[in-house]
Design an enzyme around this catalytic site. Sequence first.
Site, PDB file in Angstrom:
ATOM      1  N   VAL A 135      -5.145   0.248   5.956  1.00 32.39           N
ATOM      2  CA  VAL A 135      -3.786   0.470   6.438  1.00 32.39           C
ATOM      3  C   VAL A 135      -3.301   1.760   5.806  1.00 32.39           C
ATOM      4  O   VAL A 135      -3.755   2.098   4.714  1.00 32.39           O
ATOM      5  CB  VAL A 135      -2.850  -0.692   6.047  1.00 32.39           C
ATOM      6  CG1 VAL A 135      -3.151  -1.923   6.856  1.00 32.39           C
ATOM      7  CG2 VAL A 135      -2.904  -0.983   4.555  1.00 32.39           C
TER       8      VAL A 135
ATOM      9  N   TRP B 234      -7.698  -7.018   5.718  1.00 32.47           N
ATOM     10  CA  TRP B 234      -6.291  -7.310   5.996  1.00 32.47           C
ATOM     11  C   TRP B 234      -6.138  -8.392   7.058  1.00 32.47           C
ATOM     12  O   TRP B 234      -6.819  -8.375   8.088  1.00 32.47           O
ATOM     13  CB  TRP B 234      -5.577  -6.040   6.459  1.00 32.47           C
ATOM     14  CG  TRP B 234      -5.591  -4.966   5.423  1.00 32.47           C
ATOM     15  CD1 TRP B 234      -6.354  -3.829   5.436  1.00 32.47           C
ATOM     16  CD2 TRP B 234      -4.840  -4.918   4.200  1.00 32.47           C
ATOM     17  NE1 TRP B 234      -6.115  -3.080   4.302  1.00 32.47           N
ATOM     18  CE2 TRP B 234      -5.183  -3.729   3.525  1.00 32.47           C
ATOM     19  CE3 TRP B 234      -3.908  -5.764   3.607  1.00 32.47           C
ATOM     20  CZ2 TRP B 234      -4.636  -3.364   2.294  1.00 32.47           C
ATOM     21  CZ3 TRP B 234      -3.359  -5.405   2.381  1.00 32.47           C
ATOM     22  CH2 TRP B 234      -3.726  -4.215   1.738  1.00 32.47           C
TER      23      TRP B 234
ATOM     24  N   VAL C 168     -11.708  -1.153   6.541  1.00 35.32           N
ATOM     25  CA  VAL C 168     -10.545  -1.458   7.387  1.00 35.32           C
ATOM     26  C   VAL C 168      -9.314  -1.147   6.544  1.00 35.32           C
ATOM     27  O   VAL C 168      -9.040  -1.840   5.566  1.00 35.32           O
ATOM     28  CB  VAL C 168     -10.556  -2.947   7.785  1.00 35.32           C
ATOM     29  CG1 VAL C 168      -9.284  -3.320   8.527  1.00 35.32           C
ATOM     30  CG2 VAL C 168     -11.788  -3.239   8.638  1.00 35.32           C
TER      31      VAL C 168
ATOM     32  N   TYR D 250      -5.129   6.303  -8.908  1.00 33.29           N
ATOM     33  CA  TYR D 250      -6.337   5.565  -8.523  1.00 33.29           C
ATOM     34  C   TYR D 250      -7.564   6.087  -9.280  1.00 33.29           C
ATOM     35  O   TYR D 250      -8.435   5.317  -9.690  1.00 33.29           O
ATOM     36  CB  TYR D 250      -6.590   5.667  -7.007  1.00 33.29           C
ATOM     37  CG  TYR D 250      -5.699   4.745  -6.200  1.00 33.29           C
ATOM     38  CD1 TYR D 250      -6.132   3.474  -5.828  1.00 33.29           C
ATOM     39  CD2 TYR D 250      -4.417   5.135  -5.814  1.00 33.29           C
ATOM     40  CE1 TYR D 250      -5.319   2.624  -5.096  1.00 33.29           C
ATOM     41  CE2 TYR D 250      -3.589   4.301  -5.083  1.00 33.29           C
ATOM     42  CZ  TYR D 250      -4.045   3.042  -4.732  1.00 33.29           C
ATOM     43  OH  TYR D 250      -3.227   2.205  -4.014  1.00 33.29           O
TER      44      TYR D 250
ATOM     45  N   CYS E 235       0.831  -1.217   0.000  1.00 31.03           N
ATOM     46  CA  CYS E 235       0.000   0.000   0.000  1.00 31.03           C
ATOM     47  C   CYS E 235       0.865   1.266   0.000  1.00 31.03           C
ATOM     48  O   CYS E 235       1.716   1.439   0.870  1.00 31.03           O
ATOM     49  CB  CYS E 235      -0.887  -0.028   1.243  1.00 31.03           C
ATOM     50  SG  CYS E 235      -1.790   1.506   1.518  1.00 31.03           S
TER      51      CYS E 235
HETATM   52  N1  LIG Z   1      -8.344   4.981   1.720  1.00 33.18           N
HETATM   53  C1  LIG Z   1      -7.780   4.996   3.017  1.00 33.18           C
HETATM   54  C2  LIG Z   1      -6.315   5.381   2.874  1.00 33.18           C
HETATM   55  C3  LIG Z   1      -5.431   4.233   2.957  1.00 33.18           C
HETATM   56  C4  LIG Z   1      -5.820   3.189   1.946  1.00 33.18           C
HETATM   57  O1  LIG Z   1      -6.506   3.440   0.954  1.00 33.18           O
HETATM   58  N2  LIG Z   1      -5.370   1.996   2.187  1.00 33.18           N
HETATM   59  C5  LIG Z   1      -5.797   0.907   1.378  1.00 33.18           C
HETATM   60  C6  LIG Z   1      -4.672   0.050   0.905  1.00 33.18           C
HETATM   61  S1  LIG Z   1      -3.651   0.861  -0.277  1.00 33.18           S
HETATM   62  C7  LIG Z   1      -6.698   0.057   2.216  1.00 33.18           C
HETATM   63  O2  LIG Z   1      -6.343  -0.374   3.302  1.00 33.18           O
HETATM   64  N3  LIG Z   1      -7.909  -0.183   1.711  1.00 33.18           N
HETATM   65  C8  LIG Z   1      -8.854  -0.984   2.393  1.00 33.18           C
HETATM   66  C9  LIG Z   1      -8.923  -2.311   1.768  1.00 33.18           C
HETATM   67  O3  LIG Z   1      -8.382  -2.463   0.650  1.00 33.18           O
HETATM   68  O4  LIG Z   1      -9.518  -3.251   2.342  1.00 33.18           O
HETATM   69  C10 LIG Z   1      -8.474   5.998   3.810  1.00 33.18           C
HETATM   70  O5  LIG Z   1      -9.114   6.811   3.166  1.00 33.18           O
HETATM   71  O6  LIG Z   1      -8.384   5.942   5.023  1.00 33.18           O
END
Ligand SMILES: N[C@@H](CCC(=O)N[C@@H](CS)C(=O)NCC(=O)O)C(=O)O
Length: 327
Positions: A109, A74, A107, A172, A41
Amino acid sequence: MRDSAGFTRSASHFTDRITADGRDGWPVEAGRYRLVVSRACPWASRSLVVRRLLGLEDALSVAVADPVQDERSWRFTLDPDDRDPVLGIRFLSEAYRAREDGYDGPVSVPAVVDVPSGRLVTNDYQRITLDLSTQWRELHREGAPDLYPRSSREEIDERMEGIYQDVNNGVYKAGFAKGQEAYDAAYARLFARLDQVSDHLAGQRYLVGDTITEADVRLFTTLVRFDAVYHGHFKCNRNKLTEDPVLWAYARDLFQTPGFGDTVDFDHIKRHYYVVHEDINPTRIVPRGPDLRGWRTPHHREELGGRPFGDGTPPPPPPSAEVVQPL
Ligand SMILES: N[C@@H](CCC(=O)N[C@@H](CS)C(=O)NCC(=O)O)C(=O)O
């Protein structure tokens, strides 16, 4: 938050801050918190780089999630018994639910978890790294750089905002566009911004001033994924990173700087994107390319001068438990 229909909507962002003065109830404390990341990520990778540069590895331990989430998001399937050895949980969602009873929102990271209580403290990826720089100072290693110097914060913030909108998030927007128009717009903004940044970096080694700052960390985590993922998978294919001599040399320079490339796991990166995003890659086939050996080739950016760590020094190699398979 209550809406007019009266149901309780879960917060998807937990924005408590861990600070020197503990104003949100979470004081900076060595060994108390665990940083949960995926090396795939880009947002989490910022925190891995900053933690390395500042030498916070002992103070803030790290849990690395499997790059491929399942429907429960995750998970700690890289660890013995599929369980994070420090938090004792199998899924990151358990820390979210320890924080908010019944939580069933996203959820994500990076996430910082309070080890004694097992509760999520923050998943505010924009804030986490800035707080590591400004609030965790007491625990920084000797010779740690100032990645967010007060005197140039305005310029750093401005650069980061443009890069966030058009590049970090821009890839993205292109990759997940639901129609031609949205894709075209994201693509145009992405490459216009990269051209602008490339012009800027033709004459100076780093984005702001003559040392590495948070702005470089944030640009790096997108550039390092560009040819392996964004160029093909997200259709950001006007050109590859390797076809822009300035940005390619800049990215290699950072990659070869201790604290940057030693956090990067291309296997995790590729498997996460190509396997998880089934909607845009239904076969889930992970491409074999590109050839990554170029990352180690000379970049000659020293010729521009610059003092990577300012008055500080590079970090020592990562702890053995955190060493990523080199290219
Ligand atoms: N979109 C997150 C920022 C961090 C993010 O997008 N992390 C992704 C991985 S790159 C993530 O954990 N997405 C949730 C998932 O894919 O289950 C937010 O707005 O808090």
